[in-house]
Design a protein around this motif. Structure first.
Motif, PDB file in Angstrom:
ATOM      1  N   ALA A 159      53.298  60.260  61.568  1.00 43.24           N
ATOM      2  CA  ALA A 159      54.481  59.821  62.311  1.00 43.24           C
ATOM      3  C   ALA A 159      55.297  60.956  62.934  1.00 43.24           C
ATOM      4  CB  ALA A 159      55.363  58.942  61.431  1.00 43.24           C
ATOM      5  N   PRO A 160      55.651  62.036  62.187  1.00 41.24           N
ATOM      6  CA  PRO A 160      56.459  63.084  62.834  1.00 41.24           C
ATOM      7  C   PRO A 160      55.709  63.796  63.951  1.00 41.24           C
ATOM      8  CG  PRO A 160      55.853  63.721  60.592  1.00 41.24           C
ATOM      9  CD  PRO A 160      55.493  62.286  60.743  1.00 41.24           C
ATOM     10  N   CYS A 161      54.406  63.899  63.817  1.00 37.36           N
ATOM     11  CA  CYS A 161      53.601  64.534  64.876  1.00 37.36           C
ATOM     12  C   CYS A 161      53.602  63.663  66.130  1.00 37.36           C
ATOM     13  CB  CYS A 161      52.170  64.746  64.391  1.00 37.36           C
ATOM     14  SG  CYS A 161      52.031  65.828  62.955  1.00 37.36           S
ATOM     15  N   LEU A 162      53.431  62.366  65.941  1.00 40.32           N
ATOM     16  CA  LEU A 162      53.425  61.446  67.077  1.00 40.32           C
ATOM     17  C   LEU A 162      54.799  61.376  67.732  1.00 40.32           C
ATOM     18  CD1 LEU A 162      51.217  58.631  65.524  1.00 40.32           C
ATOM     19  CD2 LEU A 162      50.534  60.317  67.241  1.00 40.32           C
ATOM     20  N   ALA A 163      55.858  61.489  66.922  1.00 41.64           N
ATOM     21  CA  ALA A 163      57.217  61.486  67.478  1.00 41.64           C
ATOM     22  C   ALA A 163      57.422  62.686  68.398  1.00 41.64           C
ATOM     23  CB  ALA A 163      58.247  61.484  66.349  1.00 41.64           C
ATOM     24  N   PHE A 164      56.879  63.827  68.012  1.00 40.16           N
ATOM     25  CA  PHE A 164      56.969  65.018  68.856  1.00 40.16           C
ATOM     26  C   PHE A 164      56.220  64.815  70.171  1.00 40.16           C
ATOM     27  CE2 PHE A 164      54.781  69.102  69.991  1.00 40.16           C
ATOM     28  CZ  PHE A 164      55.880  69.719  70.573  1.00 40.16           C
ATOM     29  N   ALA A 165      55.001  64.290  70.079  1.00 36.87           N
ATOM     30  CA  ALA A 165      54.206  64.075  71.294  1.00 36.87           C
ATOM     31  C   ALA A 165      54.935  63.150  72.262  1.00 36.87           C
ATOM     32  CB  ALA A 165      52.837  63.509  70.926  1.00 36.87           C
ATOM     33  N   ARG A 166      55.574  62.114  71.718  1.00 34.40           N
ATOM     34  CA  ARG A 166      56.338  61.196  72.578  1.00 34.40           C
ATOM     35  C   ARG A 166      57.531  61.913  73.191  1.00 34.40           C
ATOM     36  NH1 ARG A 166      55.414  57.656  68.219  1.00 34.40           N
ATOM     37  NH2 ARG A 166      57.539  58.004  67.442  1.00 34.40           N
ATOM     38  N   LYS A 167      58.217  62.716  72.392  1.00 32.03           N
ATOM     39  CA  LYS A 167      59.420  63.406  72.851  1.00 32.03           C
ATOM     40  C   LYS A 167      59.125  64.320  74.039  1.00 32.03           C
ATOM     41  CE  LYS A 167      63.540  65.465  72.603  1.00 32.03           C
ATOM     42  NZ  LYS A 167      64.804  64.807  72.984  1.00 32.03           N
ATOM     43  N   VAL A 168      58.003  65.029  73.983  1.00 32.12           N
ATOM     44  CA  VAL A 168      57.691  65.997  75.045  1.00 32.12           C
ATOM     45  C   VAL A 168      56.716  65.423  76.069  1.00 32.12           C
ATOM     46  CG1 VAL A 168      58.205  67.963  73.567  1.00 32.12           C
ATOM     47  CG2 VAL A 168      55.848  67.098  73.680  1.00 32.12           C
ATOM     48  N   ASP A 169      56.346  64.144  75.875  1.00 36.96           N
ATOM     49  CA  ASP A 169      55.485  63.431  76.827  1.00 36.96           C
ATOM     50  C   ASP A 169      54.151  64.155  77.043  1.00 36.96           C
ATOM     51  OD1 ASP A 169      54.788  61.351  78.527  1.00 36.96           O
ATOM     52  OD2 ASP A 169      55.698  62.275  80.293  1.00 36.96           O
ATOM     53  N   VAL A 170      53.517  64.458  75.928  1.00 35.95           N
ATOM     54  CA  VAL A 170      52.205  65.114  75.953  1.00 35.95           C
ATOM     55  C   VAL A 170      51.246  64.299  75.089  1.00 35.95           C
ATOM     56  CG1 VAL A 170      50.924  67.177  75.220  1.00 35.95           C
ATOM     57  CG2 VAL A 170      53.136  67.422  76.349  1.00 35.95           C
ATOM     58  N   ARG A 171      50.018  64.152  75.529  1.00 39.16           N
ATOM     59  CA  ARG A 171      49.019  63.424  74.758  1.00 39.16           C
ATOM     60  C   ARG A 171      48.727  64.164  73.461  1.00 39.16           C
ATOM     61  NH1 ARG A 171      44.318  62.871  79.061  1.00 39.16           N
ATOM     62  NH2 ARG A 171      43.165  62.238  77.187  1.00 39.16           N
ATOM     63  N   SER A 172      48.492  63.426  72.384  1.00 34.57           N
ATOM     64  CA  SER A 172      48.292  64.043  71.067  1.00 34.57           C
ATOM     65  C   SER A 172      47.191  65.086  71.072  1.00 34.57           C
ATOM     66  CB  SER A 172      47.965  62.965  70.026  1.00 34.57           C
ATOM     67  OG  SER A 172      49.075  62.142  69.804  1.00 34.57           O
ATOM     68  N   GLU A 173      46.095  64.807  71.790  1.00 28.56           N
ATOM     69  CA  GLU A 173      44.977  65.743  71.782  1.00 28.56           C
ATOM     70  C   GLU A 173      45.291  67.049  72.519  1.00 28.56           C
ATOM     71  OE1 GLU A 173      43.812  62.414  74.783  1.00 28.56           O
ATOM     72  OE2 GLU A 173      44.993  62.626  72.942  1.00 28.56           O
ATOM     73  N   GLN A 174      46.440  67.095  73.186  1.00 26.44           N
ATOM     74  CA  GLN A 174      46.867  68.316  73.874  1.00 26.44           C
ATOM     75  C   GLN A 174      47.921  69.078  73.066  1.00 26.44           C
ATOM     76  OE1 GLN A 174      47.976  66.258  77.581  1.00 26.44           O
ATOM     77  NE2 GLN A 174      46.339  67.391  78.617  1.00 26.44           N
ATOM     78  N   VAL A 175      48.112  68.646  71.824  1.00 29.55           N
ATOM     79  CA  VAL A 175      49.066  69.289  70.916  1.00 29.55           C
ATOM     80  C   VAL A 175      48.297  69.959  69.778  1.00 29.55           C
ATOM     81  CG1 VAL A 175      51.054  68.954  69.387  1.00 29.55           C
ATOM     82  CG2 VAL A 175      50.781  67.502  71.414  1.00 29.55           C
ATOM     83  N   ALA A 176      48.766  71.122  69.338  1.00 33.97           N
ATOM     84  CA  ALA A 176      48.243  71.753  68.126  1.00 33.97           C
ATOM     85  C   ALA A 176      49.332  71.741  67.063  1.00 33.97           C
ATOM     86  CB  ALA A 176      47.787  73.183  68.397  1.00 33.97           C
ATOM     87  N   MET A 177      48.999  71.212  65.893  1.00 33.49           N
ATOM     88  CA  MET A 177      49.898  71.245  64.739  1.00 33.49           C
ATOM     89  C   MET A 177      49.609  72.518  63.962  1.00 33.49           C
ATOM     90  SD  MET A 177      52.174  69.755  62.758  1.00 33.49           S
ATOM     91  CE  MET A 177      52.863  70.746  61.428  1.00 33.49           C
ATOM     92  N   VAL A 178      50.653  73.296  63.681  1.00 31.45           N
ATOM     93  CA  VAL A 178      50.509  74.598  63.021  1.00 31.45           C
ATOM     94  C   VAL A 178      51.180  74.545  61.656  1.00 31.45           C
ATOM     95  CG1 VAL A 178      50.851  77.085  63.250  1.00 31.45           C
ATOM     96  CG2 VAL A 178      50.707  75.646  65.323  1.00 31.45           C
TER      97      VAL A 178
END
Length: 230
Positions: A159-178
């Protein structure tokens, strides 16, 4: 696929885990027991902290748990409400020493210069998280700062990862969780994100590798890794 955003854990990732949280646990236990070291040592066992060596056990609730989960572990020892206990934990967290894993300002500025959106998702409370980031001079460089009490869920849930992706309007697969823990990497994987493990927490490379696309010594190595993804 090109990485367009990075979502960071806080403790053990942006900041060294041991330097911050061993001092925090020592201070909290002495405060709660009015300086009674023998009692503090006994209580410390319930949160996986050794008062004598001032070190955490590898399965300590403090490593990836929320303040509420730490309260649950402590509450049987103290005649106070969960809210009162959590207030003490958060008060001490705000003033705990913060040792940056690497120099954060130049690193985050360089990542912003690449056009990357940046976020923080921590299982710490939002208030001390913002305090720590402000103290490091980087809070304004993040598009998203979420704690366990921000209404976005907690890791290892996605959920928190998906909330970030929505906030910055980027597809999840274009995000790296560190992150430095399995909670971080499992959350990223569950969200469909790339995952970067770092060794500035307590987990080993062997523990992180099954859940990480790459394991780095610290976040300072991310720019070189990004260059290889282009």
């Amino acid at each position: 696929m090109m990485i367009k955003a990075l979502l960071f854990d806080k403790d053990g990732t942006l900041f060294q885990f041991k330097a911050t949280w061993e001092a925090w646990a020592h201070a909290v236990l002495l405060r709660l027991t009015d300086g009674d070291r023998e009692r503090a040592a006994e209580v410390g066992q319930d949160i996986g902290f050794d008062m004598d060596t001032q070190t955490f056990k590898r399965d300590s609730v403090v490593i990836a748990g929320t303040p509420a989960e730490i309260v649950t572990a402590l509450q049987k020892h103290f005649g106070m409400s969960s809210n009162a206990l959590e207030t003490i934990l958060n008060d001490e967290a705000e003033t705990a020493p913060q040792v940056e894993a690497v120099a954060l300002v130049p690193l985050m500025e360089s990542l912003r210069a690449r056009g990357l959106a940046l976020g923080v998702a921590t299982n710490d409370a939002e208030r001390p998280a913002r305090q720590h980031l402000e103290g490091a001079g980087v809070s304004e460089l993040f598009d998203f700062i979420s704690g366990y009490d921000s209404g976005n869920g907690v890791k290892p849930d996605a959920a928190p990862c998906l909330a970030f992706a929505r906030k910055v309007d980027v597809r999840s697969e274009q995000v790296a969780m560190v992150g430095d823990s399995l909670h971080d990497l499992k959350a990223g994987r569950a969200a469909g994100m790339r995952t970067i493990g770092v060794l500035t927490g307590l987990a080993t490379q062997g523990e992180l590798s099954p859940y990480a696309d790459v394991v780095l010594d610290n976040i300072g190595q991310i720019p070189a890794w990004l260059d290889k993804q282009a």
